[in-house]
Design a protein around this motif. Structure first.
Motif, PDB file in Angstrom:
ATOM      1  N   TRP A  82      16.416   0.011   1.301  1.00 15.82           N
ATOM      2  CA  TRP A  82      17.476   0.350   2.439  1.00 15.82           C
ATOM      3  C   TRP A  82      16.762   1.008   3.331  1.00 15.82           C
ATOM      4  O   TRP A  82      16.899   0.499   4.577  1.00 15.82           O
ATOM      5  CB  TRP A  82      18.399   1.310   1.518  1.00 15.82           C
ATOM      6  CG  TRP A  82      19.491   1.350   2.381  1.00 15.82           C
ATOM      7  CD1 TRP A  82      20.530   0.778   2.592  1.00 15.82           C
ATOM      8  CD2 TRP A  82      19.653   2.544   3.438  1.00 15.82           C
ATOM      9  NE1 TRP A  82      21.422   1.412   3.557  1.00 15.82           N
ATOM     10  CE2 TRP A  82      20.708   2.288   4.114  1.00 15.82           C
ATOM     11  CE3 TRP A  82      18.790   3.479   3.780  1.00 15.82           C
ATOM     12  CZ2 TRP A  82      21.270   3.264   5.265  1.00 15.82           C
ATOM     13  CZ3 TRP A  82      19.303   4.573   4.839  1.00 15.82           C
ATOM     14  CH2 TRP A  82      20.318   4.240   5.599  1.00 15.82           C
ATOM     15  N   PHE A  83      15.926   1.992   3.261  1.00 13.19           N
ATOM     16  CA  PHE A  83      15.267   2.762   4.263  1.00 13.19           C
ATOM     17  C   PHE A  83      14.190   1.715   5.046  1.00 13.19           C
ATOM     18  O   PHE A  83      14.536   1.846   6.211  1.00 13.19           O
ATOM     19  CB  PHE A  83      14.280   3.650   3.727  1.00 13.19           C
ATOM     20  CG  PHE A  83      15.070   5.177   3.398  1.00 13.19           C
ATOM     21  CD1 PHE A  83      15.185   6.052   4.346  1.00 13.19           C
ATOM     22  CD2 PHE A  83      15.664   5.408   2.325  1.00 13.19           C
ATOM     23  CE1 PHE A  83      15.875   7.278   4.470  1.00 13.19           C
ATOM     24  CE2 PHE A  83      16.362   6.786   2.252  1.00 13.19           C
ATOM     25  CZ  PHE A  83      16.503   7.622   3.116  1.00 13.19           C
ATOM     26  N   LEU A  84      13.517   0.802   4.326  1.00 15.15           N
ATOM     27  CA  LEU A  84      12.642  -0.064   4.980  1.00 15.15           C
ATOM     28  C   LEU A  84      13.366  -1.207   5.770  1.00 15.15           C
ATOM     29  O   LEU A  84      12.973  -1.501   7.033  1.00 15.15           O
ATOM     30  CB  LEU A  84      11.695  -0.688   4.101  1.00 15.15           C
ATOM     31  CG  LEU A  84      10.743   0.172   3.579  1.00 15.15           C
ATOM     32  CD1 LEU A  84       9.908  -0.718   2.626  1.00 15.15           C
ATOM     33  CD2 LEU A  84       9.900   0.965   4.493  1.00 15.15           C
ATOM     34  N   LEU A  85      14.574  -1.619   5.435  1.00 10.78           N
ATOM     35  CA  LEU A  85      15.208  -2.597   6.190  1.00 10.78           C
ATOM     36  C   LEU A  85      15.947  -1.824   7.308  1.00 10.78           C
ATOM     37  O   LEU A  85      16.006  -2.316   8.672  1.00 10.78           O
ATOM     38  CB  LEU A  85      16.453  -3.097   5.375  1.00 10.78           C
ATOM     39  CG  LEU A  85      17.216  -4.174   5.888  1.00 10.78           C
ATOM     40  CD1 LEU A  85      16.518  -5.382   6.615  1.00 10.78           C
ATOM     41  CD2 LEU A  85      18.505  -4.752   5.034  1.00 10.78           C
ATOM     42  N   ALA A  86      16.277  -0.667   7.357  1.00 11.42           N
ATOM     43  CA  ALA A  86      17.063  -0.013   8.534  1.00 11.42           C
ATOM     44  C   ALA A  86      16.130   0.197   9.341  1.00 11.42           C
ATOM     45  O   ALA A  86      16.050   0.111  10.670  1.00 11.42           O
ATOM     46  CB  ALA A  86      17.614   1.470   8.192  1.00 11.42           C
ATOM     47  N   LEU A  87      14.538   0.529   8.983  1.00  9.43           N
ATOM     48  CA  LEU A  87      13.696   1.121   9.846  1.00  9.43           C
ATOM     49  C   LEU A  87      13.205  -0.261  10.655  1.00  9.43           C
ATOM     50  O   LEU A  87      12.910  -0.269  11.952  1.00  9.43           O
ATOM     51  CB  LEU A  87      12.411   1.617   9.115  1.00  9.43           C
ATOM     52  CG  LEU A  87      12.509   3.104   8.812  1.00  9.43           C
ATOM     53  CD1 LEU A  87      11.418   3.403   7.884  1.00  9.43           C
ATOM     54  CD2 LEU A  87      12.674   4.016   9.994  1.00  9.43           C
ATOM     55  N   ALA A 160       2.440   6.930   6.247  1.00 10.92           N
ATOM     56  CA  ALA A 160       2.393   7.831   5.323  1.00 10.92           C
ATOM     57  C   ALA A 160       3.164   7.564   4.342  1.00 10.92           C
ATOM     58  O   ALA A 160       3.025   8.201   3.065  1.00 10.92           O
ATOM     59  CB  ALA A 160       2.439   9.304   5.947  1.00 10.92           C
ATOM     60  N   ALA A 161       4.467   7.243   4.603  1.00 10.09           N
ATOM     61  CA  ALA A 161       5.587   7.240   3.682  1.00 10.09           C
ATOM     62  C   ALA A 161       5.304   6.163   2.700  1.00 10.09           C
ATOM     63  O   ALA A 161       5.616   6.281   1.547  1.00 10.09           O
ATOM     64  CB  ALA A 161       7.032   7.042   4.191  1.00 10.09           C
ATOM     65  N   LEU A 162       4.773   5.232   3.062  1.00  9.51           N
ATOM     66  CA  LEU A 162       4.304   4.042   2.161  1.00  9.51           C
ATOM     67  C   LEU A 162       3.211   4.453   1.216  1.00  9.51           C
ATOM     68  O   LEU A 162       3.240   3.884   0.049  1.00  9.51           O
ATOM     69  CB  LEU A 162       4.013   2.864   3.055  1.00  9.51           C
ATOM     70  CG  LEU A 162       4.923   2.096   3.866  1.00  9.51           C
ATOM     71  CD1 LEU A 162       4.373   1.001   4.623  1.00  9.51           C
ATOM     72  CD2 LEU A 162       6.153   1.560   2.883  1.00  9.51           C
ATOM     73  N   GLY A 163       2.228   5.348   2.008  1.00  7.61           N
ATOM     74  CA  GLY A 163       1.326   5.715   1.272  1.00  7.61           C
ATOM     75  C   GLY A 163       1.714   6.654  -0.223  1.00  7.61           C
ATOM     76  O   GLY A 163       1.129   6.663  -1.137  1.00  7.61           O
ATOM     77  N   ILE A 207       7.838  -4.899   5.625  1.00  8.42           N
ATOM     78  CA  ILE A 207       7.754  -5.677   4.805  1.00  8.42           C
ATOM     79  C   ILE A 207       6.565  -5.747   3.779  1.00  8.42           C
ATOM     80  O   ILE A 207       6.554  -6.083   2.714  1.00  8.42           O
ATOM     81  CB  ILE A 207       7.749  -7.210   5.613  1.00  8.42           C
ATOM     82  CG1 ILE A 207       9.222  -7.140   6.527  1.00  8.42           C
ATOM     83  CG2 ILE A 207       7.776  -8.334   4.760  1.00  8.42           C
ATOM     84  CD1 ILE A 207       9.005  -8.379   7.619  1.00  8.42           C
ATOM     85  N   SER A 208       5.411  -5.687   4.446  1.00  7.91           N
ATOM     86  CA  SER A 208       4.157  -5.437   3.608  1.00  7.91           C
ATOM     87  C   SER A 208       4.245  -4.450   2.447  1.00  7.91           C
ATOM     88  O   SER A 208       3.917  -4.798   1.182  1.00  7.91           O
ATOM     89  CB  SER A 208       2.727  -5.176   4.375  1.00  7.91           C
ATOM     90  OG  SER A 208       2.957  -6.456   5.355  1.00  7.91           O
ATOM     91  N   GLY A 209       4.666  -3.293   2.717  1.00  8.94           N
ATOM     92  CA  GLY A 209       4.784  -2.279   1.897  1.00  8.94           C
ATOM     93  C   GLY A 209       5.641  -2.674   0.640  1.00  8.94           C
ATOM     94  O   GLY A 209       5.787  -2.276  -0.461  1.00  8.94           O
TER      95      GLY A 209
END
Length: 222
Positions: A82-87, A160-163, A207-209
């Motif tokens: 959800w967060f990644l799609l919104a971003l 950083a969030a993906l890390g 998308i990669s994350g």
């Protein structure tokens, strides 16, 4: 029915789990539309974007519900998606990755590992730190060598969030896949529209994350 009993029931009856996830996707798509409007208020193609979100969010949620058998893993995966799609949508529309989304995403990534082993939590903390520093270093090098800012500060925080979600060992994969995807998207846009302007890097990272997060059990199972 207790909460734990409900979770067991949803795990035993996949069809109800898929239906519930779909309904959650529809509800959260409406929330996402409000979030996107908050940062990218524009009447230009607004209806088109709202319709796209109402289609993409439930579809993504439903697809992810088939990838996770464990209900807790599924909940964390849906939250991340959800967060990644919104971003993605915000970055495409107005070239912005808001701190009010990237920073909570980082903390949620660390919290998602709070019940894991000490080593896993340590990898997540190192992932958040190294993800930020690596992107900052690329930004600094690009600015010094070619005099251009190829990345934005939001990209630092998203990495950083993906890390935090993936751990530091996955960062090279995220960077590689995101770079390749970014180049492919740039070429496709140029072929179709002849536009050679800057392309937001946030969607490629997101998308990669997400793909790597879903694939991690397979990638590191041996």
């Amino acid at each position: 029915m207790s909460f734990s009993t409900a979770l067991v029931w949803l795990s035993i009856h996949p069809i109800y789990r898929h239906l519930l996830v779909l309904l959650c996707g529809i509800a959260l798509a409406k929330v996402m539309n409000m979030v996107v409007i908050l940062w990218c208020y524009s009447r230009h193609n607004a209806l088109l974007w709202q319709s796209a979100i109402m289609l993409l969010c439930p579809s993504l949620f439903l697809a992810l519900s088939f990838t996770c058998d464990d209900i807790f893993t599924l909940c964390w995966t849906l939250l991340l998606s959800w967060f990644l799609l919104a971003l993605c949508v915000i970055d495409i529309r107005c070239y912005l990755l808001p701190d009010k989304l990237t920073l909570p995403l980082l903390w949620l990534g660390l919290i998602s590992h709070s019940n894991a082993s000490t080593a896993t939590l340590r990898d997540a903390v190192y992932g958040a730190m190294l993800g930020y520093l690596a992107m900052r270093g690329i930004y600094w090098a690009g600015k010094k060598l070619i005099g251009r800012e190829g990345l934005g500060y939001g990209d630092f925080k998203l990495m950083a969030a993906l890390g935090a979600w993936l751990g530091w060992m996955s960062l090279p994969l995220v960077a590689t896949f995101a770079s390749v995807l970014g180049m492919v998207l740039f070429l496709l846009r140029y072929i179709v529209t002849k536009n050679s302007g800057a392309l937001p890097f946030g969607p490629s990272l997101a998308i990669s994350g997400l793909v790597i997060y879903i694939s991690q059990p397979t990638l590191y199972s041996g």
